[in-house]
Motif scaffolding. Structure first.
Motif, PDB file in Angstrom:
ATOM      1  N   TRP A 132      -3.340  -1.572  -6.242  1.00  0.00           N
ATOM      2  CA  TRP A 132      -4.649  -1.787  -6.672  1.00  0.00           C
ATOM      3  C   TRP A 132      -5.720  -2.620  -6.336  1.00  0.00           C
ATOM      4  CZ3 TRP A 132      -6.679   3.436  -8.041  1.00  0.00           C
ATOM      5  CH2 TRP A 132      -8.208   3.411  -8.584  1.00  0.00           C
ATOM      6  N   ASP A 133      -5.039  -3.790  -7.309  1.00  0.00           N
ATOM      7  CA  ASP A 133      -5.857  -5.012  -6.973  1.00  0.00           C
ATOM      8  C   ASP A 133      -6.340  -6.014  -5.645  1.00  0.00           C
ATOM      9  OD1 ASP A 133      -7.304  -6.772  -8.673  1.00  0.00           O
ATOM     10  OD2 ASP A 133      -5.126  -8.723  -9.160  1.00  0.00           O
ATOM     11  N   ILE A 134      -5.515  -5.695  -4.907  1.00  0.00           N
ATOM     12  CA  ILE A 134      -5.505  -6.005  -3.535  1.00  0.00           C
ATOM     13  C   ILE A 134      -6.801  -4.866  -3.150  1.00  0.00           C
ATOM     14  CG2 ILE A 134      -4.833  -5.752  -1.295  1.00  0.00           C
ATOM     15  CD1 ILE A 134      -2.698  -7.257  -2.614  1.00  0.00           C
ATOM     16  N   ASN A 135      -5.894  -4.013  -3.259  1.00  0.00           N
ATOM     17  CA  ASN A 135      -6.881  -3.059  -2.015  1.00  0.00           C
ATOM     18  C   ASN A 135      -7.806  -1.920  -3.081  1.00  0.00           C
ATOM     19  OD1 ASN A 135      -4.812  -2.658  -0.410  1.00  0.00           O
ATOM     20  ND2 ASN A 135      -4.231  -0.648  -0.970  1.00  0.00           N
ATOM     21  N   THR A 172     -12.654  -0.960   5.052  1.00  0.00           N
ATOM     22  CA  THR A 172     -11.100   0.178   5.793  1.00  0.00           C
ATOM     23  C   THR A 172     -11.070   0.882   4.985  1.00  0.00           C
ATOM     24  OG1 THR A 172     -11.225  -2.001   7.488  1.00  0.00           O
ATOM     25  CG2 THR A 172      -9.087  -0.405   6.704  1.00  0.00           C
ATOM     26  N   CYS A 173     -11.077   2.380   4.927  1.00  0.00           N
ATOM     27  CA  CYS A 173     -10.886   2.743   4.299  1.00  0.00           C
ATOM     28  C   CYS A 173      -9.460   4.154   4.258  1.00  0.00           C
ATOM     29  CB  CYS A 173     -11.750   4.136   4.029  1.00  0.00           C
ATOM     30  SG  CYS A 173     -11.026   5.166   1.873  1.00  0.00           S
ATOM     31  N   SER A 174      -9.262   5.466   4.386  1.00  0.00           N
ATOM     32  CA  SER A 174      -7.826   5.568   5.243  1.00  0.00           C
ATOM     33  C   SER A 174      -7.798   6.599   5.263  1.00  0.00           C
ATOM     34  CB  SER A 174      -6.486   4.944   4.980  1.00  0.00           C
ATOM     35  OG  SER A 174      -5.479   6.108   4.684  1.00  0.00           O
ATOM     36  N   ILE A 175      -6.979   7.794   6.292  1.00  0.00           N
ATOM     37  CA  ILE A 175      -7.205   9.258   6.178  1.00  0.00           C
ATOM     38  C   ILE A 175      -6.340   9.721   4.727  1.00  0.00           C
ATOM     39  CG2 ILE A 175      -4.736   9.478   7.442  1.00  0.00           C
ATOM     40  CD1 ILE A 175      -7.291  11.573   7.742  1.00  0.00           C
ATOM     41  N   LYS A 196      -6.911   4.864  -1.896  1.00  0.00           N
ATOM     42  CA  LYS A 196      -8.173   4.916  -0.914  1.00  0.00           C
ATOM     43  C   LYS A 196      -8.665   5.688  -1.415  1.00  0.00           C
ATOM     44  CE  LYS A 196      -6.612   1.622   2.292  1.00  0.00           C
ATOM     45  NZ  LYS A 196      -7.747   0.877   2.420  1.00  0.00           N
ATOM     46  N   GLY A 197      -8.351   6.661  -1.667  1.00  0.00           N
ATOM     47  CA  GLY A 197      -9.590   7.574  -2.785  1.00  0.00           C
ATOM     48  C   GLY A 197     -10.499   6.311  -2.896  1.00  0.00           C
ATOM     49  N   ALA A 198     -10.272   5.577  -3.911  1.00  0.00           N
ATOM     50  CA  ALA A 198     -10.243   4.775  -4.661  1.00  0.00           C
ATOM     51  C   ALA A 198     -11.921   4.009  -3.433  1.00  0.00           C
ATOM     52  CB  ALA A 198     -10.096   3.354  -5.501  1.00  0.00           C
ATOM     53  N   VAL A 199     -11.699   3.632  -2.699  1.00  0.00           N
ATOM     54  CA  VAL A 199     -12.147   3.091  -1.354  1.00  0.00           C
ATOM     55  C   VAL A 199     -13.449   4.279  -1.648  1.00  0.00           C
ATOM     56  CG1 VAL A 199     -12.336   1.724   0.552  1.00  0.00           C
ATOM     57  CG2 VAL A 199     -10.515   1.449  -0.832  1.00  0.00           C
TER      58      VAL A 199
END
Length: 252
Positions: A102-105, A131-134, A150-153
């Motif tokens: 979490w800290d990195i992404n 950069t997120c994700s499917i 990635k949902g958080a992003v």
């Protein structure tokens, strides 16, 4: 290649390999001055300026941003691409690993944006692309921790877009499907049957193959370009149709 990013400075985190390297090359080809922020920025193509940067360390991020400004005079575009993967269900990783990823992404993107925003506000063509994700929009097996980040992003991207629109800063995201990157290749190689694993990953995407890093870079370039001045608060799926399409099985 179009030169609409001439006289603009772009920062690409995680830009020394994989998708990040493809993004850096694409923006450089469009005329941008490119600063690559990476844990190991050695061996970059000619013309790209590298800064050793750990997005989990605020001092490291601030130093890299200020180094970019000192070298190029400002910051116009930020590509928040640095991130790490994680496998397993919610039971597979302990608290320490949840906090680390979490800290990195997620928080890593916050640190970079926070340090860059005072400079972006001075730009006539300011843009942030995350950069997120499917994994943010589809439930994938064995990806609970990664998907949560990635949902958080994706949500962070929308909130940032609302916060900074009237400051002249556009914020968007790109959602790659399973891409042919070093990390995915390592996962395939570590599986009991790498060829079968690649075939399964290919089949999971409706167009029948892995996404290329260059295809992701093309979407990022569109979102980062000053020609996309009315595009903000959105995400582009680069996933061979995985997010939206429901094809019949082959032969049926």
């Amino acid at each position: 290649m179009s030169q609409e990013m001439t006289n603009l400075t772009a920062i690409v985190t995680g830009g020394a390999s994989g998708i990040g390297a493809a993004i850096a090359a694409r923006l450089q080809g469009m005329g941008a001055s490119v600063a690559v922020l990476d844990l190991n920025p050695a061996g970059l193509p000619a013309g790209q300026l590298g800064f050793a940067c750990d997005v989990s360390d605020d001092a490291s991020v601030k130093a890299a941003i200020e180094g970019t400004v000192a070298a190029f005079g400002g910051v116009d575009v930020v590509i928040n691409n640095a991130g790490i993967g994680a496998q397993g269900t919610v039971e597979s990783n302990d608290d320490a690993e949840w906090h680390r990823v979490w800290d990195i992404n997620v928080v890593g993107m916050v640190r970079v944006a926070r340090a860059a925003l005072p400079h972006l506000r001075k730009s006539p063509a300011a843009a942030i692309v995350n950069t997120c994700s499917i994994a943010a929009t589809a439930g994938l097996p064995q990806r609970a921790l990664y998907s949560a980040t990635k949902g958080a992003v994706l949500s962070l991207t929308q909130a940032m877009a609302a916060d900074h629109l009237r400051e002249g800063v556009r914020v968007n995201a790109v959602n790659p499907g399973t891409a042919d990157t070093p990390w995915i290749r390592r996962l395939m190689d570590a599986s009991p049957d790498p060829a079968a694993e690649r075939e399964a990953l290919n089949a999971r995407q409706p167009h029948g193959r892995l996404v290329s890093a260059e295809e992701v870079a093309g979407a990022v370039a569109y979102l980062a370009s000053p020609l996309s001045g009315s595009t903000t608060g959105t995400s582009i799926a680069v996933d061979g149709g995985m997010q939206a399409l429901r094809l019949r099985p082959v032969g049926l």
